[in-house]
Design a protein around this motif. Structure first.
Motif, PDB file in Angstrom:
ATOM      1  N   PHE A 157       0.857  -1.184   0.000  1.00  0.00           N
ATOM      2  CA  PHE A 157       0.000   0.000   0.000  1.00  0.00           C
ATOM      3  C   PHE A 157       0.895   1.237   0.000  1.00  0.00           C
ATOM      4  CE2 PHE A 157      -2.920   3.139   1.892  1.00  0.00           C
ATOM      5  CZ  PHE A 157      -4.022   2.948   1.060  1.00  0.00           C
ATOM      6  N   LYS A 158       0.972   1.923  -1.136  1.00  0.00           N
ATOM      7  CA  LYS A 158       1.984   2.957  -1.344  1.00  0.00           C
ATOM      8  C   LYS A 158       1.817   4.192  -0.467  1.00  0.00           C
ATOM      9  CE  LYS A 158       3.080   1.498  -6.051  1.00  0.00           C
ATOM     10  NZ  LYS A 158       3.128   1.857  -7.482  1.00  0.00           N
ATOM     11  N   LYS A 159       0.595   4.456   0.003  1.00  0.00           N
ATOM     12  CA  LYS A 159       0.394   5.634   0.844  1.00  0.00           C
ATOM     13  C   LYS A 159       0.769   5.398   2.306  1.00  0.00           C
ATOM     14  CE  LYS A 159      -2.920   8.332  -1.818  1.00  0.00           C
ATOM     15  NZ  LYS A 159      -4.166   9.142  -1.748  1.00  0.00           N
ATOM     16  N   ALA A 160       1.127   4.181   2.636  1.00  0.00           N
ATOM     17  CA  ALA A 160       1.584   3.879   3.990  1.00  0.00           C
ATOM     18  C   ALA A 160       3.084   4.154   4.088  1.00  0.00           C
ATOM     19  CB  ALA A 160       1.288   2.419   4.333  1.00  0.00           C
ATOM     20  N   LYS A 161       3.449   5.117   4.897  1.00  0.00           N
ATOM     21  CA  LYS A 161       4.860   5.478   5.075  1.00  0.00           C
ATOM     22  C   LYS A 161       5.383   4.877   6.373  1.00  0.00           C
ATOM     23  CE  LYS A 161       4.718   7.933   1.334  1.00  0.00           C
ATOM     24  NZ  LYS A 161       5.338   7.400   0.093  1.00  0.00           N
ATOM     25  N   HIS A 162       6.495   4.182   6.262  1.00  0.00           N
ATOM     26  CA  HIS A 162       7.062   3.459   7.391  1.00  0.00           C
ATOM     27  C   HIS A 162       8.368   4.105   7.844  1.00  0.00           C
ATOM     28  CE1 HIS A 162       9.946   0.313   8.812  1.00  0.00           C
ATOM     29  NE2 HIS A 162       8.964   0.103   9.647  1.00  0.00           N
ATOM     30  N   TYR A 163       8.500   4.265   9.180  1.00  0.00           N
ATOM     31  CA  TYR A 163       9.712   4.874   9.720  1.00  0.00           C
ATOM     32  C   TYR A 163      10.181   4.092  10.953  1.00  0.00           C
ATOM     33  CZ  TYR A 163       7.753   8.880   7.156  1.00  0.00           C
ATOM     34  OH  TYR A 163       7.202   9.705   6.198  1.00  0.00           O
ATOM     35  N   PRO A 164      11.430   3.614  10.973  1.00  0.00           N
ATOM     36  CA  PRO A 164      11.994   3.061  12.201  1.00  0.00           C
ATOM     37  C   PRO A 164      12.460   4.221  13.095  1.00  0.00           C
ATOM     38  CG  PRO A 164      13.550   2.822  10.387  1.00  0.00           C
ATOM     39  CD  PRO A 164      12.325   3.461   9.813  1.00  0.00           C
ATOM     40  N   VAL A 165      12.061   4.213  14.350  1.00  0.00           N
ATOM     41  CA  VAL A 165      12.316   5.367  15.220  1.00  0.00           C
ATOM     42  C   VAL A 165      12.663   4.903  16.641  1.00  0.00           C
ATOM     43  CG1 VAL A 165      10.859   7.011  13.959  1.00  0.00           C
ATOM     44  CG2 VAL A 165       9.836   5.547  15.694  1.00  0.00           C
ATOM     45  N   LYS A 166      13.343   5.803  17.377  1.00  0.00           N
ATOM     46  CA  LYS A 166      13.615   5.563  18.790  1.00  0.00           C
ATOM     47  C   LYS A 166      12.817   6.499  19.686  1.00  0.00           C
ATOM     48  CE  LYS A 166      18.259   3.569  18.480  1.00  0.00           C
ATOM     49  NZ  LYS A 166      19.667   3.667  18.959  1.00  0.00           N
ATOM     50  N   GLU A 167      12.499   7.673  19.159  1.00  0.00           N
ATOM     51  CA  GLU A 167      11.739   8.646  19.951  1.00  0.00           C
ATOM     52  C   GLU A 167      10.900   9.505  19.012  1.00  0.00           C
ATOM     53  OE1 GLU A 167      12.369  11.930  23.546  1.00  0.00           O
ATOM     54  OE2 GLU A 167      14.103  10.946  22.626  1.00  0.00           O
ATOM     55  N   ILE A 168       9.665   9.784  19.431  1.00  0.00           N
ATOM     56  CA  ILE A 168       8.739  10.582  18.625  1.00  0.00           C
ATOM     57  C   ILE A 168       8.013  11.562  19.542  1.00  0.00           C
ATOM     58  CG2 ILE A 168       6.868  10.501  16.936  1.00  0.00           C
ATOM     59  CD1 ILE A 168       8.055   7.187  18.018  1.00  0.00           C
ATOM     60  N   GLN A 169       7.888  12.805  19.088  1.00  0.00           N
ATOM     61  CA  GLN A 169       7.025  13.774  19.760  1.00  0.00           C
ATOM     62  C   GLN A 169       5.822  14.047  18.850  1.00  0.00           C
ATOM     63  OE1 GLN A 169      10.578  14.637  19.745  1.00  0.00           O
ATOM     64  NE2 GLN A 169      10.602  13.585  21.723  1.00  0.00           N
ATOM     65  N   ILE A 170       4.634  14.030  19.437  1.00  0.00           N
ATOM     66  CA  ILE A 170       3.395  14.218  18.681  1.00  0.00           C
ATOM     67  C   ILE A 170       2.589  15.317  19.337  1.00  0.00           C
ATOM     68  CG2 ILE A 170       1.241  13.129  17.911  1.00  0.00           C
ATOM     69  CD1 ILE A 170       2.749  10.414  18.203  1.00  0.00           C
ATOM     70  N   GLU A 171       2.066  16.229  18.520  1.00  0.00           N
ATOM     71  CA  GLU A 171       1.196  17.289  19.038  1.00  0.00           C
ATOM     72  C   GLU A 171      -0.010  17.429  18.116  1.00  0.00           C
ATOM     73  OE1 GLU A 171       1.210  22.013  20.410  1.00  0.00           O
ATOM     74  OE2 GLU A 171       3.040  21.072  19.647  1.00  0.00           O
TER      75      GLU A 171
END
Length: 293
Positions: free
Chosen positions: A242-256
Protein backbone atom coordinates in the motif's frame (compact mmCIF):
# COMPACT_ATOMS: atom_id res chain seq x y z
CA UNK A 1 11.62 -24.06 44.89
CA UNK A 2 10.20 -21.84 42.16
CA UNK A 3 7.53 -19.34 43.27
CA UNK A 4 5.04 -18.57 40.51
CA UNK A 5 2.16 -16.12 40.89
CA UNK A 6 -0.71 -16.38 38.38
CA UNK A 7 -3.14 -13.55 37.63
CA UNK A 8 -6.23 -14.71 35.70
CA UNK A 9 -8.71 -12.46 33.95
CA UNK A 10 -11.87 -14.61 34.03
CA UNK A 11 -13.64 -12.59 31.32
CA UNK A 12 -10.81 -12.33 28.77
CA UNK A 13 -11.80 -13.11 25.22
CA UNK A 14 -15.31 -14.49 25.16
CA UNK A 15 -15.23 -15.05 28.91
CA UNK A 16 -15.76 -18.77 28.31
CA UNK A 17 -12.23 -20.03 28.85
CA UNK A 18 -11.89 -22.71 31.51
CA UNK A 19 -8.51 -21.76 32.94
CA UNK A 20 -8.86 -22.18 36.71
CA UNK A 21 -6.79 -22.26 39.89
CA UNK A 22 -7.47 -25.97 40.33
CA UNK A 23 -6.20 -26.74 36.82
CA UNK A 24 -3.03 -24.70 37.41
CA UNK A 25 -2.32 -26.27 40.80
CA UNK A 26 -2.59 -29.73 39.25
CA UNK A 27 0.12 -28.85 36.70
CA UNK A 28 2.83 -27.93 39.22
CA UNK A 29 4.14 -30.48 41.76
CA UNK A 30 4.08 -29.06 45.29
CA UNK A 31 7.61 -30.27 46.02
CA UNK A 32 9.03 -28.13 43.19
CA UNK A 33 6.74 -25.10 42.97
CA UNK A 34 5.04 -22.59 45.21
CA UNK A 35 1.90 -21.44 43.37
CA UNK A 36 -0.51 -18.60 44.06
CA UNK A 37 -3.47 -17.67 41.88
CA UNK A 38 -5.48 -14.44 41.84
CA UNK A 39 -8.48 -13.45 39.71
CA UNK A 40 -9.10 -9.94 38.42
CA UNK A 41 -12.48 -8.40 39.18
CA UNK A 42 -12.45 -5.32 36.94
CA UNK A 43 -10.30 -3.32 34.55
CA UNK A 44 -7.02 -2.15 36.16
CA UNK A 45 -7.36 -4.73 38.96
CA UNK A 46 -4.41 -6.66 37.50
CA UNK A 47 -2.23 -3.63 38.28
CA UNK A 48 -3.12 -3.85 41.98
CA UNK A 49 -2.72 -7.62 42.10
CA UNK A 50 0.67 -7.45 40.41
CA UNK A 51 2.00 -4.79 42.76
CA UNK A 52 0.90 -6.90 45.73
CA UNK A 53 2.49 -10.00 44.18
CA UNK A 54 5.81 -8.20 43.55
CA UNK A 55 6.12 -7.52 47.29
CA UNK A 56 6.13 -11.31 47.85
CA UNK A 57 9.15 -11.66 45.51
CA UNK A 58 7.99 -14.38 43.11
CA UNK A 59 10.28 -15.73 40.40
CA UNK A 60 7.60 -15.39 37.73
CA UNK A 61 4.28 -13.58 37.45
CA UNK A 62 1.99 -15.10 34.83
CA UNK A 63 -0.61 -12.97 33.05
CA UNK A 64 -3.55 -15.12 31.98
CA UNK A 65 -5.64 -12.96 29.68
CA UNK A 66 -5.49 -10.84 26.56
CA UNK A 67 -3.22 -7.97 25.57
CA UNK A 68 -4.93 -5.61 28.04
CA UNK A 69 -4.33 -7.89 31.01
CA UNK A 70 -0.78 -8.56 29.84
CA UNK A 71 -0.17 -4.80 29.62
CA UNK A 72 -1.33 -4.26 33.21
CA UNK A 73 0.85 -7.04 34.61
CA UNK A 74 3.89 -6.31 32.44
CA UNK A 75 3.78 -2.57 33.18
CA UNK A 76 4.57 -3.35 36.82
CA UNK A 77 7.48 -5.62 35.87
CA UNK A 78 9.42 -3.25 33.59
CA UNK A 79 12.95 -2.86 34.90
CA UNK A 80 12.60 -5.65 37.51
CA UNK A 81 14.21 -9.10 37.59
CA UNK A 82 10.83 -10.85 37.84
CA UNK A 83 9.98 -12.72 34.65
CA UNK A 84 6.64 -12.27 32.92
CA UNK A 85 4.85 -15.41 31.79
CA UNK A 86 1.82 -15.47 29.51
CA UNK A 87 -1.09 -17.85 29.10
CA UNK A 88 -3.05 -16.26 26.24
CA UNK A 89 -6.80 -16.47 26.77
CA UNK A 90 -7.78 -13.18 25.12
CA UNK A 91 -9.19 -12.48 21.69
CA UNK A 92 -6.31 -10.84 19.82
CA UNK A 93 -3.20 -12.07 21.71
CA UNK A 94 -0.78 -10.12 19.52
CA UNK A 95 2.18 -10.18 21.91
CA UNK A 96 1.82 -13.88 22.75
CA UNK A 97 1.63 -14.69 19.05
CA UNK A 98 4.78 -12.66 18.33
CA UNK A 99 6.58 -14.57 21.10
CA UNK A 100 5.21 -17.89 19.75
CA UNK A 101 3.51 -18.70 23.05
CA UNK A 102 0.85 -21.36 22.34
CA UNK A 103 -2.83 -20.80 23.05
CA UNK A 104 -3.09 -24.39 24.22
CA UNK A 105 -2.93 -24.29 28.04
CA UNK A 106 -0.77 -27.39 28.44
CA UNK A 107 1.76 -26.12 25.90
CA UNK A 108 1.81 -22.60 27.40
CA UNK A 109 2.47 -24.10 30.85
CA UNK A 110 5.28 -26.21 29.38
CA UNK A 111 6.95 -22.95 28.30
CA UNK A 112 6.63 -21.63 31.86
CA UNK A 113 8.12 -24.80 33.34
CA UNK A 114 11.16 -24.62 31.05
CA UNK A 115 11.96 -21.21 32.51
CA UNK A 116 13.69 -19.91 29.37
CA UNK A 117 13.40 -16.15 29.09
CA UNK A 118 14.13 -13.40 26.60
CA UNK A 119 14.56 -9.67 27.17
CA UNK A 120 12.20 -7.59 25.02
CA UNK A 121 11.99 -3.89 24.27
CA UNK A 122 9.21 -1.81 25.80
CA UNK A 123 7.46 1.20 24.32
CA UNK A 124 6.67 4.16 26.54
CA UNK A 125 3.93 6.70 25.80
CA UNK A 126 4.26 9.60 28.27
CA UNK A 127 3.97 7.67 31.55
CA UNK A 128 2.31 4.53 30.14
CA UNK A 129 4.00 1.44 28.76
CA UNK A 130 3.04 -0.55 25.70
CA UNK A 131 4.40 -3.88 24.58
CA UNK A 132 2.65 -4.51 21.26
CA UNK A 133 1.53 -1.18 19.83
CA UNK A 134 -0.25 2.13 20.27
CA UNK A 135 -2.12 4.43 17.92
CA UNK A 136 -4.00 7.73 17.84
CA UNK A 137 -5.65 7.43 14.45
CA UNK A 138 -8.67 5.48 13.33
CA UNK A 139 -7.48 2.44 15.31
CA UNK A 140 -8.25 4.31 18.55
CA UNK A 141 -11.85 4.81 17.41
CA UNK A 142 -12.05 1.18 16.24
CA UNK A 143 -11.00 -0.03 19.71
CA UNK A 144 -13.49 2.34 21.36
CA UNK A 145 -16.32 0.90 19.26
CA UNK A 146 -15.00 -2.64 19.68
CA UNK A 147 -15.05 -2.32 23.47
CA UNK A 148 -18.61 -0.99 23.39
CA UNK A 149 -19.73 -3.94 21.24
CA UNK A 150 -19.22 -6.23 24.22
CA UNK A 151 -18.02 -9.09 22.03
CA UNK A 152 -14.32 -9.83 21.61
CA UNK A 153 -14.56 -11.56 18.25
CA UNK A 154 -13.09 -10.97 14.80
CA UNK A 155 -16.54 -10.19 13.26
CA UNK A 156 -17.10 -7.59 16.00
CA UNK A 157 -13.69 -6.07 15.24
CA UNK A 158 -14.46 -5.89 11.50
CA UNK A 159 -17.86 -4.30 12.23
CA UNK A 160 -16.19 -1.72 14.50
CA UNK A 161 -13.64 -1.01 11.75
CA UNK A 162 -16.31 -0.39 9.13
CA UNK A 163 -18.26 1.90 11.46
CA UNK A 164 -15.13 3.86 12.41
CA UNK A 165 -14.16 4.30 8.75
CA UNK A 166 -17.40 6.20 8.17
CA UNK A 167 -17.12 8.34 11.30
CA UNK A 168 -13.43 9.11 11.83
CA UNK A 169 -12.24 12.65 11.05
CA UNK A 170 -8.45 13.15 10.89
CA UNK A 171 -6.97 16.06 12.86
CA UNK A 172 -3.92 18.18 12.08
CA UNK A 173 -0.93 16.54 13.72
CA UNK A 174 2.73 17.51 14.05
CA UNK A 175 5.14 14.59 14.35
CA UNK A 176 8.80 15.15 15.29
CA UNK A 177 11.31 12.31 14.87
CA UNK A 178 14.74 11.58 13.39
CA UNK A 179 15.54 15.32 13.13
CA UNK A 180 12.49 16.09 11.01
CA UNK A 181 8.96 17.42 11.53
CA UNK A 182 5.97 16.16 9.56
CA UNK A 183 2.63 17.96 9.43
CA UNK A 184 -0.18 15.61 8.47
CA UNK A 185 -3.86 14.78 8.94
CA UNK A 186 -3.41 11.05 9.61
CA UNK A 187 -6.02 8.39 9.13
CA UNK A 188 -3.53 6.09 10.86
CA UNK A 189 -0.68 7.05 13.16
CA UNK A 190 0.43 3.70 14.49
CA UNK A 191 3.57 2.94 16.50
CA UNK A 192 4.49 -0.69 17.06
CA UNK A 193 6.98 -2.69 19.06
CA UNK A 194 5.59 -6.04 17.88
CA UNK A 195 5.01 -7.55 14.46
CA UNK A 196 1.39 -8.44 15.15
CA UNK A 197 -1.75 -6.59 16.27
CA UNK A 198 -3.77 -9.73 16.97
CA UNK A 199 -6.04 -11.95 14.88
CA UNK A 200 -2.89 -12.64 12.78
CA UNK A 201 -3.07 -9.10 11.33
CA UNK A 202 -0.18 -6.66 11.11
CA UNK A 203 0.64 -3.11 10.04
CA UNK A 204 4.31 -3.67 10.89
CA UNK A 205 5.25 -7.22 9.80
CA UNK A 206 8.99 -6.46 10.07
CA UNK A 207 8.88 -5.03 13.60
CA UNK A 208 11.03 -6.75 16.22
CA UNK A 209 10.79 -6.95 20.00
CA UNK A 210 14.59 -7.01 20.20
CA UNK A 211 15.98 -4.35 17.83
CA UNK A 212 15.83 -1.27 20.08
CA UNK A 213 13.48 0.44 17.61
CA UNK A 214 9.81 1.26 17.22
CA UNK A 215 8.08 0.97 13.85
CA UNK A 216 5.88 3.95 12.97
CA UNK A 217 3.28 3.86 10.19
CA UNK A 218 1.65 7.07 8.93
CA UNK A 219 -1.24 6.88 6.47
CA UNK A 220 -3.04 10.08 5.36
CA UNK A 221 -6.77 10.51 4.83
CA UNK A 222 -8.05 8.15 2.14
CA UNK A 223 -11.02 7.82 -0.16
CA UNK A 224 -13.54 5.06 0.55
CA UNK A 225 -12.05 2.98 -2.25
CA UNK A 226 -8.52 3.46 -0.86
CA UNK A 227 -9.73 2.46 2.61
CA UNK A 228 -11.09 -0.76 1.13
CA UNK A 229 -7.72 -1.48 -0.48
CA UNK A 230 -5.98 -0.69 2.81
CA UNK A 231 -8.30 -3.05 4.71
CA UNK A 232 -7.59 -5.81 2.21
CA UNK A 233 -3.83 -5.31 2.60
CA UNK A 234 -4.08 -5.36 6.41
CA UNK A 235 -6.05 -8.62 6.37
CA UNK A 236 -3.51 -10.09 3.94
CA UNK A 237 -0.49 -8.80 5.92
CA UNK A 238 0.71 -7.04 2.78
CA UNK A 239 0.77 -3.45 4.03
CA UNK A 240 4.10 -2.85 2.24
CA UNK A 241 2.16 -2.97 -1.04
CA UNK A 242 0.00 0.00 0.00
CA UNK A 243 1.98 2.96 -1.34
CA UNK A 244 0.39 5.63 0.84
CA UNK A 245 1.58 3.88 3.99
CA UNK A 246 4.86 5.48 5.08
CA UNK A 247 7.06 3.46 7.39
CA UNK A 248 9.71 4.87 9.72
CA UNK A 249 11.99 3.06 12.20
CA UNK A 250 12.32 5.37 15.22
CA UNK A 251 13.62 5.56 18.79
CA UNK A 252 11.74 8.65 19.95
CA UNK A 253 8.74 10.58 18.62
CA UNK A 254 7.02 13.77 19.76
CA UNK A 255 3.39 14.22 18.68
CA UNK A 256 1.20 17.29 19.04
CA UNK A 257 -2.44 17.75 17.98
CA UNK A 258 -2.98 21.51 18.46
CA UNK A 259 -6.73 21.45 17.76
CA UNK A 260 -7.35 18.88 20.51
CA UNK A 261 -7.44 19.20 24.29
CA UNK A 262 -7.39 15.47 24.97
CA UNK A 263 -6.21 12.68 22.67
CA UNK A 264 -8.01 9.38 22.19
CA UNK A 265 -5.53 6.52 21.91
CA UNK A 266 -5.39 2.78 21.90
CA UNK A 267 -2.62 1.17 23.89
CA UNK A 268 -2.18 -2.58 23.44
CA UNK A 269 -5.74 -2.85 22.23
CA UNK A 270 -7.33 -0.90 25.10
CA UNK A 271 -8.98 2.52 24.70
CA UNK A 272 -7.62 5.54 26.61
CA UNK A 273 -8.52 9.21 26.70
CA UNK A 274 -5.20 10.94 27.37
CA UNK A 275 -5.57 14.27 29.22
CA UNK A 276 -3.09 16.08 27.00
CA UNK A 277 -2.55 17.03 23.35
CA UNK A 278 1.20 16.33 23.43
CA UNK A 279 2.74 12.88 23.43
CA UNK A 280 6.29 11.65 23.83
CA UNK A 281 6.92 8.10 22.66
CA UNK A 282 10.20 6.29 23.32
CA UNK A 283 11.70 2.80 23.31
CA UNK A 284 13.22 1.15 26.39
CA UNK A 285 15.58 -1.55 25.07
CA UNK A 286 15.49 -4.99 26.73
CA UNK A 287 13.45 -3.64 29.66
CA UNK A 288 11.22 -6.68 30.28
CA UNK A 289 12.08 -10.36 30.77
CA UNK A 290 9.48 -12.73 29.31
CA UNK A 291 9.25 -16.51 29.49
CA UNK A 292 9.38 -17.81 25.93
CA UNK A 293 11.04 -20.62 23.97
Amino acid sequence: MTYIHFIINPISGSGKHNLSASYILNQFPKEKYQIQVDYTKQKKHALELTKTAIAKKPDYIIACGGDGTINEVASCLVGTSIKLGIIPVGSGNGLASNLKIPRNFDKAIAVIKKGHSTAIDVGQLNHKYFFSNMGIGIDALIIKKYERAGKRTLPAYIKASLSASLQFKPQKTFISFNNQIIETDPLILFISNSNEMGYNMSLTPKASLHDGLLDMIIIPELSFFEKSILGYNVLRNSIEKFKKAKHYPVKEIQIEMPSKIFIDAQIDGEQYNLKTNKLNVTILPSALHVLAD
